[in-house]
Design an enzyme around this catalytic site. Structure first.
Site, PDB file in Angstrom:
ATOM      1  N   CYS A  20       0.775  -1.076  -0.020  1.00  7.48           N
ATOM      2  CA  CYS A  20      -0.045  -0.011   0.047  1.00  7.48           C
ATOM      3  C   CYS A  20       0.960   1.125  -0.032  1.00  7.48           C
ATOM      4  O   CYS A  20       2.023   1.324   0.418  1.00  7.48           O
ATOM      5  CB  CYS A  20      -0.887  -0.037   1.212  1.00  7.48           C
ATOM      6  N   ASP A  66       0.446   3.909   1.774  1.00  2.06           N
ATOM      7  CA  ASP A  66       0.483   4.466   3.131  1.00  2.06           C
ATOM      8  C   ASP A  66       1.923   4.628   3.682  1.00  2.06           C
ATOM      9  O   ASP A  66       2.647   4.056   3.492  1.00  2.06           O
ATOM     10  CB  ASP A  66      -0.317   3.436   4.103  1.00  2.06           C
ATOM     11  N   ARG A  95       3.113   4.987   6.447  1.00  2.00           N
ATOM     12  CA  ARG A  95       3.554   4.353   7.768  1.00  2.00           C
ATOM     13  C   ARG A  95       4.146   2.956   7.391  1.00  2.00           C
ATOM     14  O   ARG A  95       4.686   2.331   8.104  1.00  2.00           O
ATOM     15  CB  ARG A  95       2.271   4.266   8.688  1.00  2.00           C
ATOM     16  N   HIS A 115      -2.052  -4.025   5.094  1.00  2.00           N
ATOM     17  CA  HIS A 115      -1.486  -3.487   6.725  1.00  2.00           C
ATOM     18  C   HIS A 115      -3.142  -3.177   7.245  1.00  2.00           C
ATOM     19  O   HIS A 115      -3.976  -2.612   6.673  1.00  2.00           O
ATOM     20  CB  HIS A 115      -0.755  -2.500   6.519  1.00  2.00           C
ATOM     21  N   CYS A 149      -5.808   0.332   7.092  1.00  2.00           N
ATOM     22  CA  CYS A 149      -5.709   0.794   5.624  1.00  2.00           C
ATOM     23  C   CYS A 149      -6.822   1.676   5.093  1.00  2.00           C
ATOM     24  O   CYS A 149      -8.187   1.226   5.561  1.00  2.00           O
ATOM     25  CB  CYS A 149      -5.616  -0.293   4.674  1.00  2.00           C
TER      26      CYS A 149
HETATM   27 ZN   LIG Z   1      -3.384   0.953   3.085  1.00  2.00          ZN
END
Ligand SMILES: [Zn+2]
Length: 208
Positions: free
Chosen positions: A41, A43, A45, A97, A100
């Site tokens: 992803c 993302d 993080r 994750h 998400c």
């Molecule tokens: Zn995500």
């Protein structure tokens, strides 16, 4: 992160790498030979290489919202084909994750414009596993489970491609499904039974 510090940080990074080995960038410049394709992803993080302890040159990376493998997405399909046919990776990982945002958005009914067709693919995952998901009353648990099932379905999407089927037959390429837990930092192997899925879906998706 302060954007004005990026180039300063880069200088420090170069220094650190050269302290490890004075030929570091000479070696890096020679080319890449990754054994792993990582699809994760976007993302911020989920720091793909960091969380695996991987070094530059070791992992070919593709990231998009909610780590999707969509057959008409020229981007992800080009990455898969290049990694499998040219870089000859032996492993492909789909890493989702918990927490998400993409998966969360797909669980809600808000109209998100251009994101709708993308998120619809996650809603399809929900539809396929509707019975199991609807039986989970705790919203957080349901959300986590959808993250896991989404990873599983994207692994199945990989198995549907000719490149993956061929590489499995030729050199035993494997597909893995992982989830990163942002709350603990732990990487979880969903232990996707790649061979079982392969056998199950070959009846319909087999390509020579
Ligand atoms: Zn995500």
């Amino acid at each position: 992160m302060d954007i004005n510090k990026v180039f300063e940080n880069n200088k420090t990074w170069i220094q650190n790498k050269l302290e490890e080995s004075e030929n570091y960038f000479e070696e890096l410049g020679k080319g890449q030979n990754p054994d792993l394709l990582y699809i994760g992803c976007s993302d911020s993080r989920v720091a793909a290489e960091d969380l695996m302890g991987a070094q530059p040159g070791e992992v070919f990376v593709h990231r998009n919202i909610a780590n999707m493998v969509i057959s008409i997405d020229l981007n992800v399909m080009s990455v898969v084909n290049y990694a499998v046919d040219h870089l000859k990776v032996n492993h492909i990982v789909v890493c989702g994750h918990y927490a998400c945002g993409g998966v969360k958005a797909a669980m809600q009914s808000a109209d998100l414009g251009i994101l709708n067709p993308w998120l619809r693919n996650i809603r399809d995952v929900y539809r396929i596993h509707k019975e199991e998901l609807n039986a989970i009353t705790d919203e957080d648990k349901k959300y986590n489970r959808l993250v896991e099932l989404n990873v599983k379905e994207q692994c199945v999407n990989l198995i549907k491609t000719a490149a993956v089927q061929r590489a499995y037959r030729d050199r035993g390429l494997k597909v893995h499904g992982w989830v990163f837990d942002v709350h603990t930092g732990k990487l979880i192997d969903l232990k996707i039974d790649f061979i079982k899925y392969l056998k199950n879906i070959m009846e319909i998706y087999h390509l020579d």
